[in-house]
Scaffold this motif. Structure first.
Motif, PDB file in Angstrom:
ATOM      1  N   ILE A  47      -8.419  50.130   7.763  1.00  0.00           N
ATOM      2  CA  ILE A  47      -7.147  50.660   8.258  1.00  0.00           C
ATOM      3  C   ILE A  47      -6.378  49.561   8.990  1.00  0.00           C
ATOM      4  O   ILE A  47      -6.906  48.894   9.873  1.00  0.00           O
ATOM      5  CB  ILE A  47      -7.385  51.852   9.209  1.00  0.00           C
ATOM      6  N   VAL A  48      -5.118  49.378   8.607  1.00  0.00           N
ATOM      7  CA  VAL A  48      -4.289  48.351   9.251  1.00  0.00           C
ATOM      8  C   VAL A  48      -3.292  48.956  10.236  1.00  0.00           C
ATOM      9  O   VAL A  48      -2.855  48.275  11.174  1.00  0.00           O
ATOM     10  CB  VAL A  48      -3.546  47.493   8.205  1.00  0.00           C
ATOM     11  N   GLU A  49      -2.908  50.225  10.034  1.00  0.00           N
ATOM     12  CA  GLU A  49      -2.012  50.893  10.965  1.00  0.00           C
ATOM     13  C   GLU A  49      -2.286  52.390  10.988  1.00  0.00           C
ATOM     14  O   GLU A  49      -2.650  52.982   9.967  1.00  0.00           O
ATOM     15  CB  GLU A  49      -0.538  50.680  10.578  1.00  0.00           C
ATOM     16  N   LEU A  50      -2.068  52.992  12.172  1.00  0.00           N
ATOM     17  CA  LEU A  50      -2.145  54.439  12.339  1.00  0.00           C
ATOM     18  C   LEU A  50      -0.905  54.909  13.085  1.00  0.00           C
ATOM     19  O   LEU A  50      -0.515  54.316  14.100  1.00  0.00           O
ATOM     20  CB  LEU A  50      -3.397  54.837  13.132  1.00  0.00           C
ATOM     21  N   TRP A  51      -0.295  55.978  12.580  1.00  0.00           N
ATOM     22  CA  TRP A  51       0.901  56.540  13.202  1.00  0.00           C
ATOM     23  C   TRP A  51       0.708  58.046  13.326  1.00  0.00           C
ATOM     24  O   TRP A  51       0.508  58.735  12.326  1.00  0.00           O
ATOM     25  CB  TRP A  51       2.134  56.246  12.359  1.00  0.00           C
ATOM     26  N   GLN A  52       0.752  58.580  14.546  1.00  0.00           N
ATOM     27  CA  GLN A  52       0.571  60.011  14.752  1.00  0.00           C
ATOM     28  C   GLN A  52       1.882  60.750  14.502  1.00  0.00           C
ATOM     29  O   GLN A  52       2.922  60.433  15.086  1.00  0.00           O
ATOM     30  CB  GLN A  52       0.080  60.314  16.167  1.00  0.00           C
ATOM     31  N   ALA A  53       1.830  61.746  13.620  1.00  0.00           N
ATOM     32  CA  ALA A  53       3.023  62.488  13.240  1.00  0.00           C
ATOM     33  C   ALA A  53       3.610  63.243  14.429  1.00  0.00           C
ATOM     34  O   ALA A  53       2.882  63.902  15.176  1.00  0.00           O
ATOM     35  CB  ALA A  53       2.692  63.458  12.107  1.00  0.00           C
ATOM     36  N   GLN A  54       4.925  63.146  14.585  1.00  0.00           N
ATOM     37  CA  GLN A  54       5.633  63.831  15.665  1.00  0.00           C
ATOM     38  C   GLN A  54       6.656  64.838  15.132  1.00  0.00           C
ATOM     39  O   GLN A  54       6.824  65.919  15.693  1.00  0.00           O
ATOM     40  CB  GLN A  54       6.359  62.804  16.555  1.00  0.00           C
ATOM     41  N   PRO A 103       6.702  69.834   2.206  1.00  0.00           N
ATOM     42  CA  PRO A 103       7.062  69.550   0.812  1.00  0.00           C
ATOM     43  C   PRO A 103       7.128  68.064   0.490  1.00  0.00           C
ATOM     44  O   PRO A 103       7.342  67.225   1.369  1.00  0.00           O
ATOM     45  CB  PRO A 103       8.442  70.211   0.672  1.00  0.00           C
ATOM     46  N   SER A 104       6.942  67.774  -0.783  1.00  0.00           N
ATOM     47  CA  SER A 104       7.101  66.409  -1.270  1.00  0.00           C
ATOM     48  C   SER A 104       8.522  65.933  -0.998  1.00  0.00           C
ATOM     49  O   SER A 104       9.482  66.678  -1.122  1.00  0.00           O
ATOM     50  CB  SER A 104       6.818  66.370  -2.773  1.00  0.00           C
ATOM     51  N   GLY A 105       8.652  64.665  -0.601  1.00  0.00           N
ATOM     52  CA  GLY A 105       9.961  64.117  -0.271  1.00  0.00           C
ATOM     53  C   GLY A 105      10.309  64.219   1.197  1.00  0.00           C
ATOM     54  O   GLY A 105      11.374  63.757   1.618  1.00  0.00           O
ATOM     55  N   SER A 106       9.423  64.825   1.998  1.00  0.00           N
ATOM     56  CA  SER A 106       9.671  64.940   3.430  1.00  0.00           C
ATOM     57  C   SER A 106       9.570  63.571   4.110  1.00  0.00           C
ATOM     58  O   SER A 106       8.908  62.652   3.614  1.00  0.00           O
ATOM     59  CB  SER A 106       8.664  65.894   4.082  1.00  0.00           C
ATOM     60  N   ILE A 107      10.226  63.460   5.255  1.00  0.00           N
ATOM     61  CA  ILE A 107      10.154  62.254   6.073  1.00  0.00           C
ATOM     62  C   ILE A 107       9.299  62.570   7.296  1.00  0.00           C
ATOM     63  O   ILE A 107       9.589  63.503   8.040  1.00  0.00           O
ATOM     64  CB  ILE A 107      11.545  61.789   6.533  1.00  0.00           C
ATOM     65  N   ILE A 108       8.237  61.820   7.490  1.00  0.00           N
ATOM     66  CA  ILE A 108       7.355  61.992   8.641  1.00  0.00           C
ATOM     67  C   ILE A 108       7.711  60.956   9.692  1.00  0.00           C
ATOM     68  O   ILE A 108       7.598  59.749   9.445  1.00  0.00           O
ATOM     69  CB  ILE A 108       5.873  61.841   8.242  1.00  0.00           C
ATOM     70  N   VAL A 109       8.166  61.412  10.849  1.00  0.00           N
ATOM     71  CA  VAL A 109       8.447  60.508  11.971  1.00  0.00           C
ATOM     72  C   VAL A 109       7.197  60.468  12.839  1.00  0.00           C
ATOM     73  O   VAL A 109       6.726  61.503  13.315  1.00  0.00           O
ATOM     74  CB  VAL A 109       9.654  60.994  12.785  1.00  0.00           C
ATOM     75  N   ALA A 110       6.659  59.274  13.039  1.00  0.00           N
ATOM     76  CA  ALA A 110       5.357  59.151  13.698  1.00  0.00           C
ATOM     77  C   ALA A 110       5.375  58.054  14.757  1.00  0.00           C
ATOM     78  O   ALA A 110       6.164  57.108  14.689  1.00  0.00           O
ATOM     79  CB  ALA A 110       4.278  58.859  12.654  1.00  0.00           C
ATOM     80  N   GLU A 111       4.468  58.196  15.732  1.00  0.00           N
ATOM     81  CA  GLU A 111       4.352  57.232  16.826  1.00  0.00           C
ATOM     82  C   GLU A 111       3.116  56.366  16.637  1.00  0.00           C
ATOM     83  O   GLU A 111       2.052  56.866  16.256  1.00  0.00           O
ATOM     84  CB  GLU A 111       4.286  57.956  18.174  1.00  0.00           C
ATOM     85  N   LYS A 112       3.241  55.095  16.928  1.00  0.00           N
ATOM     86  CA  LYS A 112       2.173  54.126  16.693  1.00  0.00           C
ATOM     87  C   LYS A 112       0.950  54.426  17.556  1.00  0.00           C
ATOM     88  O   LYS A 112       1.056  54.716  18.754  1.00  0.00           O
ATOM     89  CB  LYS A 112       2.680  52.715  16.996  1.00  0.00           C
ATOM     90  N   VAL A 113      -0.217  54.363  16.936  1.00  0.00           N
ATOM     91  CA  VAL A 113      -1.507  54.481  17.627  1.00  0.00           C
ATOM     92  C   VAL A 113      -2.171  53.108  17.553  1.00  0.00           C
ATOM     93  O   VAL A 113      -2.394  52.581  16.462  1.00  0.00           O
ATOM     94  CB  VAL A 113      -2.405  55.554  16.972  1.00  0.00           C
ATOM     95  N   GLU A 114      -2.471  52.535  18.689  1.00  0.00           N
ATOM     96  CA  GLU A 114      -2.957  51.153  18.715  1.00  0.00           C
ATOM     97  C   GLU A 114      -4.450  51.032  18.422  1.00  0.00           C
ATOM     98  O   GLU A 114      -4.915  49.984  17.988  1.00  0.00           O
ATOM     99  CB  GLU A 114      -2.646  50.516  20.068  1.00  0.00           C
ATOM    100  N   ASP A 115      -5.217  52.089  18.653  1.00  0.00           N
ATOM    101  CA  ASP A 115      -6.673  52.000  18.521  1.00  0.00           C
ATOM    102  C   ASP A 115      -7.200  53.278  17.872  1.00  0.00           C
ATOM    103  O   ASP A 115      -6.786  54.382  18.252  1.00  0.00           O
ATOM    104  CB  ASP A 115      -7.310  51.802  19.893  1.00  0.00           C
ATOM    105  N   THR A 116      -8.115  53.128  16.918  1.00  0.00           N
ATOM    106  CA  THR A 116      -8.695  54.307  16.263  1.00  0.00           C
ATOM    107  C   THR A 116      -9.449  55.191  17.247  1.00  0.00           C
ATOM    108  O   THR A 116      -9.640  56.381  17.000  1.00  0.00           O
ATOM    109  CB  THR A 116      -9.655  53.883  15.128  1.00  0.00           C
TER     110      THR A 116
END
Length: 251
Positions: free
Chosen positions: A208-215, A143-156
């Protein structure tokens, strides 16, 4: 000479607030915020007292010290000390929607990141995590308003197909999508919504300047959404069209 006007501007930007949002928080008109920041008027004492309470500053600090000079700010020094004391835990910085524009400009600025609100989650292993608030229905049933906690991905190159990511790009801003990698187009990624009513689109990897994989997804409990037969049929047809389109691109 009073530093109040410049300090108000500095503190407002640290929180990612617009002048309108800041005005609401201190109970004044937006035009007055602009006048204070441009030093066309001096802030009233009652305004300074409210700001002092919000940011846990003394009036002397607000009036006399240049808070942008971190070495001279007790407020910023305390914040940094608190973060140092919890350095052994997984500190997750939270990027709310209202700070999204500021994040695009300050994602690589240590001072900007340090001023974001933080929290910790005991179930996460060691890593570099960040939390983003998402708005809209493109990733329903999230749903809209959710918080996505994600981990940094250093390389595409480390991106996994069909996994969900927070993608931060110069043109699209901050979006939450699944990524489809096409081996023939290494300089592009296809972003796919979970809601089949939204068409996939491509972004250049150079953008793309940052990528974060959803956890994890954090969301409020709400009433269960009911779908009628016509809505479900429309979604299925749209999904079939998207699958056909993706197959053609891959071939």
């Amino acid at each position: 000479m009073s530093q109040a006007g410049q300090n108000l501007k500095y503190l407002r930007k640290l929180r990612g607030w617009t002048q309108e949002e800041f005005a609401v928080k201190v109970g004044i008109k937006r035009s007055l915020v602009g006048a204070y920041e441009e030093e066309r008027a001096d802030p009233k004492l009652e305004v300074l007292e409210i700001v002092s309470e919000i940011f846990k500053l003394s009036l002397d600090e607000l009036l006399l010290k240049d808070l942008s000079n971190t070495s001279g700010s007790n407020y910023l020094a305390k914040r940094r000390q608190q973060k140092m004391m919890t350095a052994d835990r997984n500190i997750i910085h939270f990027v709310p929607v209202k700070a999204a524009a500021g994040y695009l400009a300050g994602y690589a600025d240590t001072e900007f990141i340090e001023e974001l609100n933080t929290f910790t989650l005991p179930m996460l292993a060691g890593g570099n995590y960040r939390a983003f608030e998402i708005i809209g229905d493109s990733m329903m049933p999230t749903p809209s308003g959710s918080i996505i906690v994600a981990e940094k991905v250093e390389d595409t190159e480390d991106v996994k197909t069909n996994q969900a990511y927070i993608v931060v790009s110069r043109n699209e801003g901050i979006v939450y999508k699944r990524i489809d990698k096409n081996g023939r187009q290494k300089n592009k990624l296809t972003l796919v919504s979970d809601n089949p009513q939204y068409q996939p689109y491509q972004v250049n990897t150079d953008d793309i300047v940052e990528l974060w994989q959803a956890q994890l997804v954090i969301s409020k409990i709400s009433a269960h959404q009911r779908w009628d037969v016509n809505s479900l049929a429309s979604m299925v047809n749209n999904l079939q069209d998207q699958v056909s389109t993706l197959k053609k691109k891959m071939n």
